[in-house]
Structure formats: structure tokens, C-alpha cells
Motif scaffolding. Structure first.
Motif, PDB file in Angstrom:
ATOM      1  N   GLU A  16      46.932 -18.724 -62.227  1.00  0.00           N
ATOM      2  CA  GLU A  16      46.719 -18.342 -63.620  1.00  0.00           C
ATOM      3  C   GLU A  16      47.230 -19.388 -64.602  1.00  0.00           C
ATOM      4  O   GLU A  16      46.534 -19.770 -65.539  1.00  0.00           O
ATOM      5  CB  GLU A  16      47.386 -16.992 -63.898  1.00  0.00           C
ATOM      6  N   SER A  17      48.451 -19.864 -64.426  1.00  0.00           N
ATOM      7  CA  SER A  17      49.012 -20.824 -65.384  1.00  0.00           C
ATOM      8  C   SER A  17      48.233 -22.138 -65.368  1.00  0.00           C
ATOM      9  O   SER A  17      48.055 -22.782 -66.407  1.00  0.00           O
ATOM     10  CB  SER A  17      50.490 -21.077 -65.091  1.00  0.00           C
ATOM     11  N   PRO A 180      54.267 -18.979 -68.933  1.00  0.00           N
ATOM     12  CA  PRO A 180      53.797 -17.585 -68.997  1.00  0.00           C
ATOM     13  C   PRO A 180      54.985 -16.623 -69.097  1.00  0.00           C
ATOM     14  O   PRO A 180      55.950 -16.734 -68.351  1.00  0.00           O
ATOM     15  CB  PRO A 180      53.042 -17.405 -67.671  1.00  0.00           C
ATOM     16  N   LEU A 181      54.929 -15.700 -70.031  1.00  0.00           N
ATOM     17  CA  LEU A 181      56.000 -14.719 -70.222  1.00  0.00           C
ATOM     18  C   LEU A 181      55.564 -13.393 -69.611  1.00  0.00           C
ATOM     19  O   LEU A 181      54.568 -12.808 -70.029  1.00  0.00           O
ATOM     20  CB  LEU A 181      56.314 -14.549 -71.711  1.00  0.00           C
ATOM     21  N   TRP A 225      48.004 -15.220 -71.082  1.00  0.00           N
ATOM     22  CA  TRP A 225      47.671 -15.425 -69.676  1.00  0.00           C
ATOM     23  C   TRP A 225      47.440 -14.059 -69.058  1.00  0.00           C
ATOM     24  O   TRP A 225      47.829 -13.030 -69.608  1.00  0.00           O
ATOM     25  CB  TRP A 225      48.772 -16.191 -68.944  1.00  0.00           C
ATOM     26  N   ARG A 226      46.793 -14.036 -67.914  1.00  0.00           N
ATOM     27  CA  ARG A 226      46.438 -12.771 -67.282  1.00  0.00           C
ATOM     28  C   ARG A 226      47.194 -12.617 -65.973  1.00  0.00           C
ATOM     29  O   ARG A 226      47.166 -13.485 -65.114  1.00  0.00           O
ATOM     30  CB  ARG A 226      44.930 -12.718 -67.011  1.00  0.00           C
ATOM     31  N   LYS A 227      47.877 -11.493 -65.850  1.00  0.00           N
ATOM     32  CA  LYS A 227      48.676 -11.224 -64.652  1.00  0.00           C
ATOM     33  C   LYS A 227      47.792 -10.551 -63.612  1.00  0.00           C
ATOM     34  O   LYS A 227      47.535  -9.353 -63.674  1.00  0.00           O
ATOM     35  CB  LYS A 227      49.865 -10.324 -64.982  1.00  0.00           C
ATOM     36  N   GLY A 228      47.299 -11.334 -62.668  1.00  0.00           N
ATOM     37  CA  GLY A 228      46.448 -10.782 -61.618  1.00  0.00           C
ATOM     38  C   GLY A 228      44.983 -10.800 -62.012  1.00  0.00           C
ATOM     39  O   GLY A 228      44.617 -10.909 -63.179  1.00  0.00           O
ATOM     40  N   GLU A 229      44.117 -10.678 -60.996  1.00  0.00           N
ATOM     41  CA  GLU A 229      42.679 -10.775 -61.220  1.00  0.00           C
ATOM     42  C   GLU A 229      42.187  -9.707 -62.184  1.00  0.00           C
ATOM     43  O   GLU A 229      41.327  -9.949 -63.030  1.00  0.00           O
ATOM     44  CB  GLU A 229      41.941 -10.652 -59.883  1.00  0.00           C
ATOM     45  N   THR A 236      51.858 -16.397 -73.576  1.00  0.00           N
ATOM     46  CA  THR A 236      52.541 -17.624 -73.180  1.00  0.00           C
ATOM     47  C   THR A 236      53.629 -17.895 -74.228  1.00  0.00           C
ATOM     48  O   THR A 236      53.692 -17.220 -75.264  1.00  0.00           O
ATOM     49  CB  THR A 236      51.579 -18.812 -73.138  1.00  0.00           C
ATOM     50  N   ALA A 237      54.456 -18.884 -73.973  1.00  0.00           N
ATOM     51  CA  ALA A 237      55.489 -19.222 -74.953  1.00  0.00           C
ATOM     52  C   ALA A 237      54.859 -19.604 -76.289  1.00  0.00           C
ATOM     53  O   ALA A 237      55.347 -19.216 -77.355  1.00  0.00           O
ATOM     54  CB  ALA A 237      56.363 -20.356 -74.426  1.00  0.00           C
TER      55      ALA A 237
END
Length: 514
Positions: A16-17, A180-181, A225-229, A236-237
Motif C-alpha cells: 500500500e505505501s 501511513p498512520l 492510504w488504504r488498509k487492506g484490499e 498519511t502524515a
């Protein structure tokens, strides 16, 4: 010429990142943005008809295929993972393919067995590939590969300045803003700022501020950003600093210190102090409000208007503040941006010296190409019309100060800070110039309704702060009834108001001009 669509293929959750880094590279590099468009399938609109493998249909709309591989193979979709299906379909379509492998050794033992087999297939197909270690490393490799591909396959070649400029952007770039946060959900962002940003980048935003098109726009610009599909979006920061609430609570270095002093040096009793903890666009506005409150606004009568001048031109100060938040070194957690207001000058100090190849000499001469340490933040501020990315900011600061009747700002470096100093009039307000085309609130249409005596009454009221009927009678040598009609006409037009009664009545300007 339509932009070339670059399909970014990878295991979404694992990379992702890196996917965000590639999207932000293409959307912040001026040359790549001119010719390319990143395509992240999870951000594409849903197909109108149900498809068994919609990602392949999306791939067919693209002209360039870019593959990222690390350890994981991805969830099988039939006999192969989606990423593997995308690779084979790209080969079938004959798309030019750029392949990047994360890690020093592409056959490390900790890679999934299916990933090793996938990589063996790529080598058997005689594809060349590039290895990378982190996001910054990847950005440089992707840019080099895209430039070569544009030249070889599409006969698009950058000028030497364009090629060097993009390289300098990457060399100066900080990894901080792409962090990514995991715990800053999109719903916690400032709705007003997100709406303002969406209005600039989404053609037909929905009725909800955070609809899917807005989330997609923020994602592709490196702010989410997306956590997982199929997971949710997080900041993000860069997204947190620009759109989050109280970013200084998480990153203390992002708090901005603003002090005002009555003298030319720091004293133990400042006239005012504030620690500003707000998303960057709002922080800039709050600093300017503080400066406005703690600087002078001398009056200048122009015609029958009383114009309140700014001691310093806000446009020049805004430019310096925007440059400070866009280009500071956020990885330096021990320093904060500091703004100091003295009786004779204003100083804006930002952590970090100009990134290479910028130098003080180049900035002073105006002989430089734009280069940002925080390209995602700079691009977002440009999108919100808060800054330009053409390297003209320092020239605008200089011109605005000179046009205001003041000296050009000075640039320096001190104790790890880049320092911009604005020298003010230091009490000599006569040197201040009126803004071009400046007009007051007494419009030409209203002025046309006034006789010569009424115009002189307004000038006197604005010079002295008030006027009396006795002054009018003595100055114009007319009867009381004439004075009464003149003052009544100004009262009716709401240009003055009466304070007191009888002979002690004073008439003051109702609206302070400026």
C-alpha cells in the motif's frame, strides 16, 4: 494528447505505501504529471456490469503496466492471484512492462513459494527488473524507468531542465510525509478543508463531503492510504498535517510559535504569544490574523476615503509562511517554525536549510528550479491555490515588499533554520504605498451624490475622527439650515453617525475605511 494511464499492480495490502508513493510521484512531478496518470484499481469507478475479473478490464484501458513484488503472493482468484492474472494479461496485451522487486535478493527464503514461482516466470519471460529497498529508492527507480519508457516507446523526451528538475525533487524528498498512520481515520479529518480540497480536484463531487470520488482523489495524491484490499482509508502524515485536527498533538514539531515584541529584540514580556496547532491552511490564516492584530495600520486619506494600510503586505508574509510549512524538515522533531514580530521587522524561521541543489545565492538571485523536500504537501497546497510550484515565490515576496514601499526581504541560515526577514517601516509610515487600484467603501456612485461641502466634511471627519456642525458653519460660512441639510444627507447615506446631543453633538465616520 491524452495522458498515458499507468496501471500499478501489486498485492494491495502488502504494498500500500509503495502504491501511494508511485501515485504521488506521478501527480507531483511536473513532467510526469503532464504525460501520465496513475491507475490504482481499487480507486477506479465500479464497472456498470458485473465482471468476473474487473481488474483485467481496467488494465485494458491502460498503456503502461507497472508491477511491484515483495513477499506475499496474494489471495487466489481461481488458480492464480489477481496480481499474477494482471501480469499475464499485460503480456497478452503487449503492454510495456516495468517490474520492481522489493529487497536485495529477489529469491529470499521468506518469500511465499508462489511468489518465487511468479518471479521465475518473469525471468523466463526475459523481463528486466529493478530492485528497491524503500519508498524513496522506489520513487527514483520508477521515475528513471518511466522517462526511458516514454522516450523509447512513445517518443516523448524531457528537456534537460525537466529531467534535472524531477531528479532534484526526488533527491530532496523526505519520507516523513508518506508515512501511513494506522489510527487517523478519514472521518476524523477537517470536513471544511476536505470539502475545499475536493472542490479543486473532483469534477462532480457528491452531496457527501467524504464520498468515494473524494477519497480516491485524496488517495491518489498521497494524502490517504488504504488498509487492506477492501479495508478503510486512513491518513498519511501529509494528509494529517494538511487536513487533520490538531496535528501538533501527534507531531509536536508541527506546532508553530508566534511572538510579538514592543522592541527590536526579544524581551521577557512579549506583547503577545500564541502556539498554533492547526492543519496547515488554517495555521497560516491564524498566523496572519495574529500579525494583523500586533502590527500597525496607519490611515491614508485618498479622495474622500480613509484607507487603512497594512504595516507589512500580507501577500508577502503569506508566501513566506506557505514556503515554511511546505519545505521545512519535518523529520527534525526538535525544532518548530517560529514567527517573531518586532517593532522594526518580522522574522519567519523554518527548520532545515534549503535542500540541494538550492543555495542561498541561487535564491537571492532568483536563479533556481523549484525543489521541495515535501512534494506531496507542496502539491496539495498548490492545488488549494495557496502556493505555486514554478519557483516564483521568492520573486513575489520581493516584488510585493517593494511595491509596498519597503525593502526586499532578506534570506539567511542560522542554527539549523532557514530565516526570512521582512524589514518594516519602523515608524516611518509615509513610505508605505497604496495598493494598486485601492479604493475605500465610499464608492464612485455614492460620491456622485455628494456636494463639494459634503466631500470636505467627510475628509475632515476621517482625518480628525469627527466633525461638528460648528466646524461646518465656520469653515463654509453658510447658514445653519444648509449645514443641517448637508449633515442630514450624510446621515441618510449612512456615511456618518451622530454621537451626543445639542451643541455637543459630534459626527463620526460610520464605517472605518480599508
Amino acid at each position: 494528447m491524452r495522458k498515458l494511464r499507468v496501471f500499478v499492480s501489486s498485492v494491495q495490502k502488502e504494498m500500500e505505501s509503495e502504491r501511494v508513493a508511485i501515485a504521488s510521484l506521478i501527480t507531483t512531478d511536473p513532467y510526469l504529471l503532464q504525460h501520465c496518470e496513475p491507475v490504482l484499481f481499487e480507486k477506479e469507478p465500479a464497472p456498470a456490469r458485473k465482471l468476473s475479473q474487473p481488474y483485467l478490464k481496467c488494465l485494458e484501458s491502460c498503456q503502461i503496466y507497472l508491477l511491484l513484488i515483495h513477499k506475499e503472493y496474494g489471495k487466489p482468484d481461481g488458480s492464480l492471484s489477481a496480481t499474477h492474472h494482471e501480469y499475464r494479461h499485460a503480456q497478452k496485451l503487449g503492454l510495456p512492462s516495468l517490474i520492481f522487486i522489493k529487497g536485495e535478493n529477489p529469491v529470499d527464503e521468506d518469500r511465499a513459494s508462489e511468489t518465487k514461482a511468479f518471479f521465475a516466470e518473469i525471468r523466463n519471460d526475459k523481463h528486466t527488473y529493478k530492485r528497491f529497498l524503500d519508498r524513496l529508492d522506489l520513487r527514483a527507480e520508477v521515475r528513471r524507468a518511466l522517462l526511458q519508457l516514454l522516450k523509447d516507446d512513445f517518443q516523448i523526451e524531457p528537456s534537460s531542465d525537466e529531467a534535472a528538475g524531477g531528479k532534484e525533487l526526488i533527491e530532496a524528498a523526505s519520507a516523513f510525509e508518506s508515512t501511513p498512520l494506522n489510527d487517523v481515520h478519514w472521518e476524523s479529518l477537517d470536513e471544511q478543508l476536505v470539502g475545499a480540497f475536493a472542490a479543486k480536484v473532483v469534477e462532480n463531487p457528491g452531496s457527501r463531503v467524504f464520498d468515494e470520488s473524494v477519497l480516491q482523489a485524496l488517495h491518489t495524491r498521497g494524502l490517504l492510504w488504504r488498509k487492506g484490499e477492501k479495508g478503510d482509508h486512513f491518513a498519511t502524515a501529509a494528509g494529517f498535517l494538511l487536513l487533520g485536527v490538531r496535528p501538533g498533538d501527534r507531531y509536536p514539531q508541527c506546532e508553530i510559535l508566534v511572538d510579538a515584541y514592543a522592541d527590536t529584540k526579544i524581551s521577557g514580556k512579549p506583547r503577545g504569544q500564541v502556539n498554533i496547532n492547526a492543519p496547515l491552511p488554517k495555521a497560516i490564516d491564524q498566523i496572519l490574523e495574529f500579525v494583523d492584530k500586533h502590527t500597525f495600520h496607519p490611515a491614508r486619506v485618498v479622495g474622500i476615503n480613509n484607507i487603512a494600510l497594512d504595516e507589512y503586505p500580507q501577500r508577502a508574509l503569506r508566501e513566506a509562511l506557505v514556503n515554511a510549512v511546505a519545505h521545512r524538515n519535518y523529520e527534525d522533531a526538535s525544532r518548530k517554525i517560529a514567527v517573531q514580530i518586532f517593532s522594526d521587522r518580522i522574522i519567519v524561521a523554518s527548520p532545515g536549510y534549503p535542500p540541494s541543489p538550492l543555495t542561498l545565492a541561487k535564491l537571492r538571485r532568483g536563479n533556481y528550479r523549484p525543489c521541495s523536500r515535501n512534494s506531496v504537501i507542496a502539491q496539495a497546497l498548490a492545488t488549494m491555490n495557496l502556493m505555486e510550484q514554478r519557483g516564483s515565490g521568492f520573486a513575489r515576496m520581493r516584488d510585493t515588499m517593494l511595491d509596498h514601499g519597503l525593502d526586499a526581504p532578506l534570506y539567511g541560515q542560522q542554527d539549523g533554520f532557514f530565516v526570512v526577514t521582512f524589514h518594516g517601516p519602523n515608524g516611518n509610515y509615509e513610505r508605505l504605498k497604496l495598493p494598486e487600484g485601492a479604493t475605500g467603501l465610499i464608492t464612485t456612485a455614492v460620491e456622485a451624490q455628494l456636494n463639494d461641502r459634503q466631500k470636505k466634511i467627510m475628509i475632515q471627519a476621517q482625518k480628525e475622527g469627527f466633525v461638528t456642525s460648528g466646524w461646518c458653519g465656520k469653515t463654509f460660512r453658510v447658514a445653519y439650515q444648509t449645514v443641517y441639510r448637508d449633515l442630514s444627507g450624510l446621515l441618510k447615506l449612512e456615511l456618518i453617525e451622530a454621537i451626543g446631543r445639542g451643541r455637543s453633538t459630534r459626527y463620526i465616520p460610520k464605517i472605518r475605511q480599508g
